[in-house]
Motif scaffolding. Structure first.
Motif, short mmCIF file in Angstrom:
data_model
loop_
_atom_site.label_atom_id
_atom_site.label_comp_id
_atom_site.label_asym_id
_atom_site.label_seq_id
_atom_site.Cartn_x
_atom_site.Cartn_y
_atom_site.Cartn_z
N LYS A 91 44.13 60.58 -43.87
CA LYS A 91 45.41 60.87 -43.23
C LYS A 91 45.97 59.65 -42.51
O LYS A 91 47.17 59.37 -42.60
CB LYS A 91 45.27 62.03 -42.25
CG LYS A 91 45.12 63.36 -42.95
CD LYS A 91 45.20 64.51 -41.98
CE LYS A 91 43.89 64.72 -41.31
NZ LYS A 91 43.83 65.94 -40.50
N ALA A 92 45.11 58.92 -41.82
CA ALA A 92 45.57 57.74 -41.09
C ALA A 92 46.11 56.68 -42.03
O ALA A 92 47.17 56.09 -41.78
CB ALA A 92 44.44 57.17 -40.24
N LEU A 93 45.41 56.43 -43.12
CA LEU A 93 45.87 55.40 -44.06
C LEU A 93 47.14 55.84 -44.77
O LEU A 93 48.07 55.04 -44.95
CB LEU A 93 44.77 55.08 -45.08
CG LEU A 93 45.11 53.97 -46.09
CD1 LEU A 93 45.54 52.68 -45.40
CD2 LEU A 93 43.92 53.72 -47.01
N MET A 94 47.23 57.10 -45.13
CA MET A 94 48.45 57.60 -45.77
C MET A 94 49.65 57.43 -44.84
O MET A 94 50.73 57.03 -45.27
CB MET A 94 48.29 59.06 -46.18
CG MET A 94 47.31 59.25 -47.33
SD MET A 94 46.91 60.99 -47.62
CE MET A 94 48.06 61.37 -48.92
N ALA A 95 49.44 57.71 -43.56
CA ALA A 95 50.52 57.54 -42.58
C ALA A 95 50.90 56.07 -42.44
O ALA A 95 52.08 55.74 -42.35
CB ALA A 95 50.10 58.12 -41.23
N ASP A 96 49.91 55.18 -42.41
CA ASP A 96 50.19 53.75 -42.30
C ASP A 96 50.95 53.21 -43.50
O ASP A 96 51.79 52.33 -43.35
CB ASP A 96 48.89 52.96 -42.14
CG ASP A 96 48.23 53.15 -40.78
OD1 ASP A 96 48.91 53.65 -39.85
OD2 ASP A 96 47.05 52.81 -40.64
N LEU A 97 50.65 53.71 -44.67
CA LEU A 97 51.27 53.21 -45.91
C LEU A 97 52.67 53.75 -46.16
O LEU A 97 53.40 53.21 -46.99
CB LEU A 97 50.39 53.56 -47.12
CG LEU A 97 49.04 52.88 -47.22
CD1 LEU A 97 48.22 53.51 -48.35
CD2 LEU A 97 49.21 51.38 -47.45
N SER A 98 53.07 54.79 -45.44
CA SER A 98 54.28 55.54 -45.78
C SER A 98 55.38 55.42 -44.74
O SER A 98 55.11 55.29 -43.56
CB SER A 98 53.93 57.01 -45.97
OG SER A 98 52.90 57.15 -46.92
N ASP A 99 56.61 55.55 -45.22
CA ASP A 99 57.78 55.54 -44.35
C ASP A 99 58.32 56.94 -44.09
O ASP A 99 59.13 57.14 -43.19
CB ASP A 99 58.89 54.70 -44.98
CG ASP A 99 58.46 53.26 -45.18
OD1 ASP A 99 57.95 52.65 -44.22
OD2 ASP A 99 58.60 52.74 -46.32
N ALA A 100 57.90 57.91 -44.91
CA ALA A 100 58.34 59.30 -44.78
C ALA A 100 57.33 60.19 -45.48
O ALA A 100 56.47 59.70 -46.23
CB ALA A 100 59.73 59.48 -45.39
N PHE A 101 57.46 61.50 -45.25
CA PHE A 101 56.51 62.47 -45.80
C PHE A 101 57.26 63.63 -46.43
O PHE A 101 58.25 64.10 -45.89
CB PHE A 101 55.58 62.99 -44.70
CG PHE A 101 54.81 61.90 -44.04
CD1 PHE A 101 53.60 61.49 -44.56
CD2 PHE A 101 55.33 61.26 -42.94
CE1 PHE A 101 52.90 60.46 -43.96
CE2 PHE A 101 54.64 60.22 -42.34
CZ PHE A 101 53.42 59.82 -42.86
#
Length: 184
Positions: A91-101
């Motif tokens: 979850k942390a890495l996905m959040a770091d890599l992304s600008d939106a969800f």
């Protein structure tokens, strides 16, 4: 916007519209030159979405925990596959890599990973899949467990193009929590 993280089911679901929505989302991301970040699987809507982005020459980064990789559900043809130790790291890495969800149709995992981000969040409401959840959010506002400004943070659209457009136009707002006795 460089990358959007899409959460969706590891199952294809019961309707062909879900698969079609994954293909449309993939086409929209590639059309706008936005990379995909997702759970790294090769099954269900996740696999369908990743395969469609890759087929259109788009960028796909997957983030998968070791225990799922060991079960051979990791997609081996991605632009980049990050293998992490735990769901928390995922979850942390996905959040770091992304600008939106974005959350497309899915189960508990989709909902759990989607909630509580400070970046723009949207629900792809394919065949009204998320309408009951959206009504619950509205009910939480009516019952004063959720402020209207917080409710507005979750965007919902029926079509991928409209949702991605809304995410790109989203602007952050600060909303105070109810912490003092006078505003409870």
């Amino acid at each position: 916007m460089k990358r959007i993280c899409v959460f969706c089911g590891s199952s294809p679901g019961s309707r062909p519209e879900y698969r079609h929505a994954a293909q449309e989302m993939a086409a929209e991301l590639v059309r706008r030159n936005i990379g995909l970040v997702y759970g790294g699987g090769n099954v269900g809507l996740m696999g369908e979405l990743a395969d469609a982005v890759l087929k259109a020459d788009g960028e796909v980064q997957g983030v998968i925990p070791e225990h799922l990789m060991a079960r051979e559900v990791g997609h081996k043809g991605l632009t980049k596959l990050h293998v992490v130790r735990s769901m928390h790291e995922r979850k942390a890495l996905m959040a770091d890599l992304s600008d939106a969800f974005v959350a497309m149709p899915g189960g508990f995992g989709t909902l759990e990973e989607f909630c509580l981000h400070a970046k723009p969040c949207g629900l792809l409401n394919t065949v009204e899949y998320y309408s009951p959840l959206l009504r619950m959010f509205d009910h939480a506002v009516e019952e004063r467990f959720l402020k209207p400004g917080n409710r507005a943070l979750v965007l919902a659209r029926d079509q991928p193009a409209e949702l991605v457009q809304a995410l790109e136009e989203w602007r952050s707002t600060h909303i105070e929590k109810w912490l003092d006795r006078e505003t409870r």
